[in-house]
Motif scaffolding. Structure first.
Motif, PDB file in Angstrom:
ATOM      1  N   ASP B 161       3.642 -36.140  20.619  1.00 59.07           N
ATOM      2  CA  ASP B 161       4.898 -36.876  20.717  1.00 59.07           C
ATOM      3  C   ASP B 161       4.839 -38.149  19.895  1.00 59.07           C
ATOM      4  O   ASP B 161       5.870 -38.772  19.638  1.00 59.07           O
ATOM      5  CB  ASP B 161       5.178 -37.246  22.183  1.00 59.07           C
ATOM      6  N   VAL B 162       3.630 -38.541  19.539  1.00 62.94           N
ATOM      7  CA  VAL B 162       3.450 -39.757  18.751  1.00 62.94           C
ATOM      8  C   VAL B 162       2.110 -39.639  18.021  1.00 62.94           C
ATOM      9  O   VAL B 162       1.182 -38.998  18.525  1.00 62.94           O
ATOM     10  CB  VAL B 162       3.492 -41.010  19.667  1.00 62.94           C
ATOM     11  N   PRO B 193       7.100 -39.949  15.572  1.00 66.23           N
ATOM     12  CA  PRO B 193       6.844 -41.375  15.326  1.00 66.23           C
ATOM     13  C   PRO B 193       5.378 -41.581  14.921  1.00 66.23           C
ATOM     14  O   PRO B 193       4.489 -41.040  15.571  1.00 66.23           O
ATOM     15  CB  PRO B 193       7.114 -42.039  16.687  1.00 66.23           C
ATOM     16  N   PHE B 195       2.471 -44.512  13.851  1.00 67.37           N
ATOM     17  CA  PHE B 195       2.145 -45.936  13.784  1.00 67.37           C
ATOM     18  C   PHE B 195       0.854 -46.127  13.018  1.00 67.37           C
ATOM     19  O   PHE B 195      -0.160 -45.513  13.350  1.00 67.37           O
ATOM     20  CB  PHE B 195       2.038 -46.528  15.190  1.00 67.37           C
ATOM     21  N   PRO B 207       4.451 -52.225  17.017  1.00 67.00           N
ATOM     22  CA  PRO B 207       5.359 -51.076  17.204  1.00 67.00           C
ATOM     23  C   PRO B 207       4.798 -50.034  18.175  1.00 67.00           C
ATOM     24  O   PRO B 207       5.529 -49.432  18.952  1.00 67.00           O
ATOM     25  CB  PRO B 207       5.491 -50.479  15.801  1.00 67.00           C
ATOM     26  N   TRP B 208       3.497 -49.847  18.148  1.00 65.33           N
ATOM     27  CA  TRP B 208       2.837 -48.889  19.062  1.00 65.33           C
ATOM     28  C   TRP B 208       2.942 -49.372  20.509  1.00 65.33           C
ATOM     29  O   TRP B 208       3.285 -48.618  21.420  1.00 65.33           O
ATOM     30  CB  TRP B 208       1.389 -48.685  18.597  1.00 65.33           C
ATOM     31  N   GLU B 210       5.163 -51.393  21.666  1.00 66.51           N
ATOM     32  CA  GLU B 210       6.582 -51.351  22.016  1.00 66.51           C
ATOM     33  C   GLU B 210       6.974 -49.931  22.451  1.00 66.51           C
ATOM     34  O   GLU B 210       7.652 -49.727  23.454  1.00 66.51           O
ATOM     35  CB  GLU B 210       7.398 -51.785  20.787  1.00 66.51           C
ATOM     36  N   TRP B 211       6.505 -48.941  21.680  1.00 62.25           N
ATOM     37  CA  TRP B 211       6.778 -47.527  21.992  1.00 62.25           C
ATOM     38  C   TRP B 211       6.266 -47.202  23.399  1.00 62.25           C
ATOM     39  O   TRP B 211       6.978 -46.599  24.214  1.00 62.25           O
ATOM     40  CB  TRP B 211       6.091 -46.641  20.937  1.00 62.25           C
ATOM     41  N   LYS B 215       8.428 -46.185  26.842  1.00 58.21           N
ATOM     42  CA  LYS B 215       8.172 -44.921  27.539  1.00 58.21           C
ATOM     43  C   LYS B 215       7.827 -45.157  29.011  1.00 58.21           C
ATOM     44  O   LYS B 215       8.289 -44.437  29.894  1.00 58.21           O
ATOM     45  CB  LYS B 215       7.023 -44.160  26.865  1.00 58.21           C
TER      46      LYS B 215
END
Ligand SMILES: Nc1nc2c(ncn2[C@@H]2O[C@H](COP(=O)(O)OP(=O)(O)OP(=O)(O)O)[C@@H](O)[C@H]2O)c(=O)[nH]1
Ligand SMILES: [Mg+2]
Ligand SMILES: [Zn+2]
Lengths: 115, 222
Positions: B161-162, B193, B195, B207-208, B210-211, B215
């Motif tokens: 998913d990331v 996504p 990072f 950004p990681w 924040e993701w 979630k």
């Protein structure tokens, strides 16, 4: 890798599926469905299967594998197609969200007993 | 005589994974399954991530290895709750199966956690096949592994998913094309996504983090 675990599960499911009233059952063939994207290496699976079926009703049984193509669907443009390599990008709309329909199966469909 | 069966071979694992998912839902904890080949920097990324998330987000870690408690020792220093699974007692498995997770989760106690991260065993193949009841799967790839890895291990990048591209501090010393590897990830998984970070210098973490925070909030409301 994890083919030994898969072989053990196969044997377990097969043994549980043989009707109890059959005396000295002998399995000749196991029919499997394996998706082309499933991480199963055929010769490793066959090798593990041969080792663990010694002295069981599955000794010398053949694994007949039906390899299932990877079919995908683009949620954005609604197209469906077969993926043959690692690329899942939608060739129709380029930017779609692509979901897999088939290709990850690891299933046992049936077994064949000797008469 | 042919006997019809029609069963998924990994059904036993799927059943356990569903039980885990229900347990994690009851405990209201967001669960991430973190995977990579050996040495891509899962533990290092986690150590830095935990320090930055706590105490606002309460994090626990289950770390899987075939042998040793080295990774658990490194993670414990962050103050997070950590428990180690060694699969050599279970035949040295190359992945964590769903049934191994629940006991560790209970041992850890999930009541006071918002986020549980499972560091899977270093391997880009097998863990992709085994659902452990997680909410999200994260794959880590480091810049020393080659741009073609997403194409060689498509299932892992499909189920993710990331993705995290780690060790970008090393880029000046390598002939590694970071844009190409990200492109390759998106060939396999459009809209994944990605990072780009360095767990060493802590570059690119925002950004990681924040993701992750979004979630966790989406599931737990916290
Ligand atoms: N230069 C650099 N080295 C890193 C970075 N992240 C991790 N490392 C180093 O890479 C090595 C492996 O890192 P780990 O965090 O142990 O990797 P892992 O994925 O947890 O490894 P396993 O659990 O054994 O699969 C260690 O020596 C780390 O110090 C990074 O961003 N930059
Ligand atoms: Mg580690
Ligand atoms: Zn499309």
């Amino acid at each position: 890798m994890h083919e030994m675990g898969i072989a053990q599960q196969l044997v377990q499911i097969a043994i549980d599926s043989i009707p109890e009233d059959i005396e000295n059952p002998k399995v000749e063939k196991l029919n499997l469905k394996i998706g082309k994207l499933a991480s199963v290496v055929e010769h490793s699976l066959t090798f593990c299967f041969e080792i663990i079926t010694k002295d069981t009703p599955l000794e010398n049984a053949r694994l007949d594998i039906d390899f299932i193509p990877v079919m995908v669907h683009c949620k954005s443009c609604d197209n469906e197609w077969e993926v043959t390599g690692p690329v899942f990008k939608c060739p129709f709309c380029e930017d779609g969200d692509v979901e897999m329909l088939t290709g990850r199966e690891i299933e046992i469909t049936s077994l064949e007993l000797a008469d | 005589m042919e006997i019809n069966i029609q069963k998924r071979v990994l059904e036993a694992n799927e059943t356990e994974a569903d039980k885990n998912r229900k347990f994690f839902k009851d405990k209201n904890v967001f669960v991430v399954n973190m995977m990579s080949s050996p040495g891509s920097g899962k533990t290092e990324t986690l150590c830095k991530t935990l320090v930055k998330l706590m105490p606002d987000i309460r994090v626990g870690v289950i770390v899987g290895d075939i042998c040793t408690t080295n990774d658990a020792d490194r993670l414990e220093v962050t103050g997070a709750k950590v428990t180690q699974i060694n699969t050599d007692q279970f035949g040295g498995d190359c992945h964590l199966a769903a049934n191994l997770i629940i006991d560790s989760a209970k041992q850890l106690g999930c009541d006071d956690l918002d986020l549980l991260i499972v560091e899977n065993i270093g391997n880009l193949v097998c863990p992709a096949e085994f659902d452990i009841g997680e909410d999200a799967r994260a794959v880590v790839l480091s810049v020393t592994e080659g741009e073609d890895k997403p194409l060689k291990y498509p299932l892992m990048f499909r189920v993710a998913d990331v993705a995290i591209l780690n060790k970008i501090d090393l880029l000046p010393y390598l002939d590694f094309d970071a844009k190409l590897v990200v492109d390759n990830m998106k060939q396999v998984h459009p809209h994944l996504p990605v990072f780009e970070i360095s767990a060493k210098t802590e570059e690119g973490f925002e950004p990681w983090l924040e993701w992750l925070k979004i979630k966790v909030f989406e599931k737990t409301g916290r």
